[in-house]
Design a protein around this motif. Structure first.
Motif, PDB file in Angstrom:
ATOM      1  N   SER A 198      -6.430  -3.741   8.791  1.00 56.90           N
ATOM      2  CA  SER A 198      -5.670  -2.587   8.298  1.00 56.90           C
ATOM      3  C   SER A 198      -5.613  -2.581   6.783  1.00 56.90           C
ATOM      4  O   SER A 198      -5.689  -1.522   6.171  1.00 56.90           O
ATOM      5  N   SER A 199      -5.519  -3.754   6.155  1.00 56.77           N
ATOM      6  CA  SER A 199      -5.494  -3.769   4.695  1.00 56.77           C
ATOM      7  C   SER A 199      -6.825  -3.284   4.146  1.00 56.77           C
ATOM      8  O   SER A 199      -6.873  -2.545   3.168  1.00 56.77           O
ATOM      9  N   PHE A 200      -7.936  -3.677   4.798  1.00 60.73           N
ATOM     10  CA  PHE A 200      -9.241  -3.253   4.291  1.00 60.73           C
ATOM     11  C   PHE A 200      -9.421  -1.751   4.445  1.00 60.73           C
ATOM     12  O   PHE A 200      -9.812  -1.068   3.502  1.00 60.73           O
ATOM     13  N   ILE A 201      -9.091  -1.243   5.644  1.00 61.47           N
ATOM     14  CA  ILE A 201      -9.259   0.197   5.866  1.00 61.47           C
ATOM     15  C   ILE A 201      -8.383   0.980   4.886  1.00 61.47           C
ATOM     16  O   ILE A 201      -8.850   1.898   4.199  1.00 61.47           O
ATOM     17  N   GLY A 202      -7.099   0.569   4.794  1.00 57.95           N
ATOM     18  CA  GLY A 202      -6.179   1.275   3.911  1.00 57.95           C
ATOM     19  C   GLY A 202      -6.622   1.214   2.461  1.00 57.95           C
ATOM     20  O   GLY A 202      -6.646   2.227   1.762  1.00 57.95           O
ATOM     21  N   SER A 203      -6.997   0.012   1.989  1.00 58.45           N
ATOM     22  CA  SER A 203      -7.388  -0.120   0.587  1.00 58.45           C
ATOM     23  C   SER A 203      -8.678   0.621   0.297  1.00 58.45           C
ATOM     24  O   SER A 203      -8.832   1.215  -0.775  1.00 58.45           O
ATOM     25  N   ALA A 204      -9.632   0.586   1.240  1.00 57.90           N
ATOM     26  CA  ALA A 204     -10.907   1.246   1.001  1.00 57.90           C
ATOM     27  C   ALA A 204     -10.709   2.755   0.886  1.00 57.90           C
ATOM     28  O   ALA A 204     -11.192   3.385  -0.066  1.00 57.90           O
ATOM     29  N   ILE A 205      -9.960   3.334   1.837  1.00 53.96           N
ATOM     30  CA  ILE A 205      -9.720   4.782   1.763  1.00 53.96           C
ATOM     31  C   ILE A 205      -8.942   5.110   0.493  1.00 53.96           C
ATOM     32  O   ILE A 205      -9.265   6.055  -0.229  1.00 53.96           O
ATOM     33  N   GLY A 206      -7.939   4.286   0.203  1.00 49.76           N
ATOM     34  CA  GLY A 206      -7.148   4.506  -1.009  1.00 49.76           C
ATOM     35  C   GLY A 206      -8.009   4.441  -2.254  1.00 49.76           C
ATOM     36  O   GLY A 206      -7.872   5.268  -3.161  1.00 49.76           O
ATOM     37  N   ALA A 207      -8.932   3.466  -2.299  1.00 47.89           N
ATOM     38  CA  ALA A 207      -9.780   3.306  -3.475  1.00 47.89           C
ATOM     39  C   ALA A 207     -10.692   4.510  -3.649  1.00 47.89           C
ATOM     40  O   ALA A 207     -10.843   5.037  -4.757  1.00 47.89           O
ATOM     41  N   VAL A 208     -11.280   4.972  -2.536  1.00 48.34           N
ATOM     42  CA  VAL A 208     -12.172   6.134  -2.626  1.00 48.34           C
ATOM     43  C   VAL A 208     -11.384   7.347  -3.122  1.00 48.34           C
ATOM     44  O   VAL A 208     -11.823   8.071  -4.026  1.00 48.34           O
ATOM     45  N   LEU A 209     -10.198   7.562  -2.553  1.00 44.69           N
ATOM     46  CA  LEU A 209      -9.365   8.691  -2.991  1.00 44.69           C
ATOM     47  C   LEU A 209      -9.016   8.571  -4.470  1.00 44.69           C
ATOM     48  O   LEU A 209      -9.089   9.539  -5.223  1.00 44.69           O
ATOM     49  N   GLY A 210      -8.631   7.349  -4.884  1.00 42.74           N
ATOM     50  CA  GLY A 210      -8.225   7.130  -6.275  1.00 42.74           C
ATOM     51  C   GLY A 210      -9.365   7.386  -7.237  1.00 42.74           C
ATOM     52  O   GLY A 210      -9.199   8.059  -8.257  1.00 42.74           O
ATOM     53  N   ILE A 211     -10.564   6.874  -6.903  1.00 46.43           N
ATOM     54  CA  ILE A 211     -11.708   7.057  -7.801  1.00 46.43           C
ATOM     55  C   ILE A 211     -12.108   8.527  -7.843  1.00 46.43           C
ATOM     56  O   ILE A 211     -12.339   9.094  -8.913  1.00 46.43           O
TER      57      ILE A 211
ATOM     58  N   ALA B 201      -2.496   0.813   8.357  1.00 49.46           N
ATOM     59  CA  ALA B 201      -3.381   1.138   7.229  1.00 49.46           C
ATOM     60  C   ALA B 201      -2.889   2.362   6.462  1.00 49.46           C
ATOM     61  O   ALA B 201      -2.989   2.400   5.232  1.00 49.46           O
ATOM     62  N   ILE B 202      -2.342   3.339   7.169  1.00 44.20           N
ATOM     63  CA  ILE B 202      -1.995   4.605   6.504  1.00 44.20           C
ATOM     64  C   ILE B 202      -0.980   4.441   5.369  1.00 44.20           C
ATOM     65  O   ILE B 202      -1.184   4.986   4.289  1.00 44.20           O
ATOM     66  N   PRO B 203       0.103   3.677   5.551  1.00 46.84           N
ATOM     67  CA  PRO B 203       1.029   3.545   4.423  1.00 46.84           C
ATOM     68  C   PRO B 203       0.408   2.840   3.214  1.00 46.84           C
ATOM     69  O   PRO B 203       0.905   2.962   2.098  1.00 46.84           O
ATOM     70  N   ILE B 204      -0.701   2.104   3.431  1.00 47.39           N
ATOM     71  CA  ILE B 204      -1.334   1.387   2.319  1.00 47.39           C
ATOM     72  C   ILE B 204      -2.127   2.359   1.441  1.00 47.39           C
ATOM     73  O   ILE B 204      -2.208   2.191   0.225  1.00 47.39           O
ATOM     74  N   VAL B 205      -2.686   3.403   2.068  1.00 46.88           N
ATOM     75  CA  VAL B 205      -3.587   4.320   1.367  1.00 46.88           C
ATOM     76  C   VAL B 205      -2.997   4.888   0.063  1.00 46.88           C
ATOM     77  O   VAL B 205      -3.600   4.726  -0.997  1.00 46.88           O
ATOM     78  N   PRO B 206      -1.814   5.519   0.094  1.00 43.94           N
ATOM     79  CA  PRO B 206      -1.344   6.158  -1.144  1.00 43.94           C
ATOM     80  C   PRO B 206      -1.049   5.145  -2.237  1.00 43.94           C
ATOM     81  O   PRO B 206      -1.255   5.423  -3.418  1.00 43.94           O
ATOM     82  N   ARG B 207      -0.593   3.959  -1.846  1.00 43.17           N
ATOM     83  CA  ARG B 207      -0.220   2.955  -2.851  1.00 43.17           C
ATOM     84  C   ARG B 207      -1.449   2.434  -3.587  1.00 43.17           C
ATOM     85  O   ARG B 207      -1.421   2.240  -4.797  1.00 43.17           O
ATOM     86  N   VAL B 208      -2.546   2.223  -2.841  1.00 44.99           N
ATOM     87  CA  VAL B 208      -3.781   1.775  -3.480  1.00 44.99           C
ATOM     88  C   VAL B 208      -4.383   2.921  -4.291  1.00 44.99           C
ATOM     89  O   VAL B 208      -4.844   2.720  -5.416  1.00 44.99           O
ATOM     90  N   ALA B 209      -4.334   4.131  -3.725  1.00 47.23           N
ATOM     91  CA  ALA B 209      -4.926   5.282  -4.412  1.00 47.23           C
ATOM     92  C   ALA B 209      -4.332   5.444  -5.805  1.00 47.23           C
ATOM     93  O   ALA B 209      -5.039   5.676  -6.780  1.00 47.23           O
ATOM     94  N   ARG B 210      -3.017   5.278  -5.882  1.00 44.32           N
ATOM     95  CA  ARG B 210      -2.339   5.455  -7.153  1.00 44.32           C
ATOM     96  C   ARG B 210      -2.821   4.448  -8.201  1.00 44.32           C
ATOM     97  O   ARG B 210      -3.171   4.805  -9.324  1.00 44.32           O
TER      98      ARG B 210
END
Lengths: 316, 299
Positions: B101-114, B167-176
């Protein structure tokens, strides 16, 4: 200042609408609703007709967009609808439990503030000594130890002294002693993490501030080190800490969700878990909206407080 | 020229040289200790059948609520199952769900952030709106809403929807955080050069920008493994995560564990220690990794 405040309040609305859309449609992606849990949950003999009738009564047979519109119109009038499980208004269900949860949250904040300021300050002042390492370990512990397990340990240690906190809730204005002896323990359980997060923030922002020119100036003037820390450094370092405290306060509900379960408290957290287990969409939606609105509101308050605590910040 | 380069806020000191691990342990002794804990946990999680003395699902009614002894190091639970073995097998559950879940969340977050930083303008605004909406939920509340929405879907013995819910709650935090890092990369001359060379957006994002935000990504990824393990334990504790009979730490603390505070405190103590130790190790490791890779970076 007034214009800034008003525009910030108006900015809250799109976020809240986004939350409403997200939670409403997410809950309905996969088929299955409260009726199934309610009628079929006990494995009783239920005909398809009865299920349909109950769906109709709750308005679950109407098109999704119609249901959504209905709910949004209610929201605009601050009407969160009725719980699909108990048929009581959502607001009522929340309000009867709010007092308890809010009190635990406030106690946790007091507990966290009293501990985190000295911990964070000590760690920063004695950087890279054993004090700093100790604080670092204690605070990372706060981020790592699950609050529900910490709560269980507290109960176990109380049991060791053959004493248990009272089970029924007494409001603080009725009997402060009974009230505090019950709620101080869950407040400690959720407060540990809160304290850890704040102490870490205070440490890092104090370290940053201590490198500023005005600290060197103050020292050069011959101000006592104690005063340099308390008057010059800490005052400036507390700002980021206030932000973190505000946001963590808004998110305390997260800790309460599990901790109330451990201490068997009938508060907001337990209500939320119950409504998730029962598929009570209306109650879940209502609570999410309330939590989100509270979070956005606290964000606003923190931003406005910045202007009060730091005269350099003035909003046009 | 050297001065300009050192003043630029880029952060890719990911040591490629040999002995990076040794250098890391010298600079960050606490980080090295936590790495050892993580390593032991991974070993136990990968090969539990060789480490655990008993089958975690073996019910033995002759051994109900047995105190810790030579046969059962951590005692037995209300079904006579060996707690030590259940903790070993539980580390597999925690690691699989934590990493995935950390990988999925961080990866989606990273793509969104970039993407947000690279495209700017309207795309940036919309992504940030979406991130704001997700951030208005406390982590566990969002996870619970997703659990309520998706229910259970088990694939290869793992509840996929539980992984998504974490994974979902991780996405916005990494994206930011990644967006902030990517914004500083976006103004670099080599990105301009890539644009001038006519490379596609996709190529610039994945080949030129992504490698330069690896440091914050790695830090967030490690830190969120800790969060994910904690969240999995909380959800399982609430009875809305991993379900019986699978061995999971949070689950071991839920339900009837609380009825045995007096009779069998080991049922409560050991699984909690396991959760805390694992989360502690990942948090400390993430902390040290941050200090090592980029001291200025704050989560």
């Amino acid at each position: 200042m007034l214009r800034y405040t008003i525009s910030r309040i108006l900015f809250m609305i799109p976020t809240l609408i986004g939350v409403a859309v997200l939670v409403f449609f997410m809950l309905r992606i996969v088929p299955g609703d409260v009726v199934e849990v309610k009628l079929r949950g006990d494995g009783g003999n239920v005909t398809q007709e009865m299920v349909e009738m109950e769906r109709k009564r709750l308005g679950l047979d109407k098109p999704l967009l119609y249901q959504f519109g209905d709910w949004m119109v209610g929201l605009a009038k601050f009407d969160l609808g009725k719980s699909m499980w108990t048929d009581r208004p959502v607001i009522e269900e929340i309000l009867i439990r709010l007092e308890l949860s809010l009190e635990v949250a406030i106690l946790a904040t007091i507990f966290a503030t009293l501990l985190s300021v000295p911990l964070g300050t000590m760690a920063a002042l004695f950087r890279d000594t054993w004090i700093d390492y100790l604080v670092r370990i204690v605070t990372i512990g706060g981020l790592s130890i699950p609050s529900f397990w910490f709560g269980m340990l507290i109960i176990m240690s109380l049991l060791f002294f053959n004493w248990l906190p009272p089970i029924t809730f007494t409001p603080i204005y009725v009997d402060p002693v009974a009230n505090l002896t019950q709620l101080i323990w869950p407040a400690m359980a959720v407060g540990y993490r809160y304290c850890a997060v704040t102490a870490r923030m205070i440490r890092s922002s104090l370290l940053e501030v201590m490198n500023e020119d005005y600290i060197r100036t103050a020292r050069a003037k011959g101000v006592f080190e104690k005063l340099v820390v308390s008057r010059h450094a800490l005052r400036n370092a507390l700002l980021p800490a206030i932000t973190v405290m505000g946001l963590e306060f808004a998110f305390l509900i997260g800790g309460l969700v599990v901790t109330e379960q451990v201490f068997n408290l009938n508060g907001i957290g337990q209500l939320f878990v119950q409504s998730v287990a029962r598929n009570d969409f209306m109650l879940i939606q209502g609570m999410v909206m309330m939590i989100a609105a509270f979070y956005v509101f606290i964000n606003l308050v923190v931003d406005l407080l910045y202007g009060v605590f730091d005269p350099r910040i003035r909003y046009g | 020229m050297a001065d300009v380069a050192s003043a630029l806020p880029v952060s890719v000191p990911l040591a490629r040289r040999r002995g990076a691990l040794l250098e890391f342990s010298r600079q960050q002794p606490l980080g090295a200790v936590s790495f050892v804990v993580i390593f032991v946990m991974m070993f136990a999680g990968l090969l539990p059948q060789f480490v655990a003395p008993y089958d975690p699902l073996d019910i033995d009614f002759a051994q109900i609520l047995g105190a810790p002894s030579w046969e059962h190091w951590f005692g037995t639970d209300a079904f006579g199952r060996d707690i030590f073995s259940r903790i070993i097998w539980g580390s597999r559950t925690a690691l699989v769900i934590g990493f995935a879940s950390s990988f999925i969340g961080s990866a989606i977050g990273a793509v969104l952030g970039i993407a947000s930083a690279y495209f700017g303008g309207r795309i940036d605004t919309w992504i940030q709106r979406f991130v704001d909406v997700l951030l208005a939920f406390p982590i566990i509340v969002l996870a619970l809403v997703v659990v309520a929405a998706l229910r259970k879907t088990v694939v290869y013995g793992v509840d996929v929807n539980l992984i998504i819910a974490i994974a979902i709650p991780i996405v916005p935090r990494v994206a930011r955080v990644v967006r902030a890092a990517a914004l500083t990369v976006n103004v670099m001359p080599y990105i301009d050069a890539a644009r001038a060379a006519g490379y596609s957006d996709q190529r610039i994002i994945f080949r030129h920008m992504a490698p330069n935000v690896v440091a914050p990504f790695l830090i967030m990824f490690t830190a969120f493994i800790a969060q994910a393990i904690l969240l999995e334990a909380s959800l399982s504790f609430l009875g809305l995560g991993v379900t019986e009979p699978t061995a999971a730490w949070g689950l071991m603390l839920s339900g009837n564990a609380a009825d045995f505070y007096r009779e069998a405190p080991w049922m409560v103590i050991f699984p909690g220690v396991a959760i805390s130790l694992a989360v502690f190790a990942f948090n400390l490791y993430g902390d040290s990794l941050r200090d090592y890779l980029d001291p200025r970076f704050k989560v």
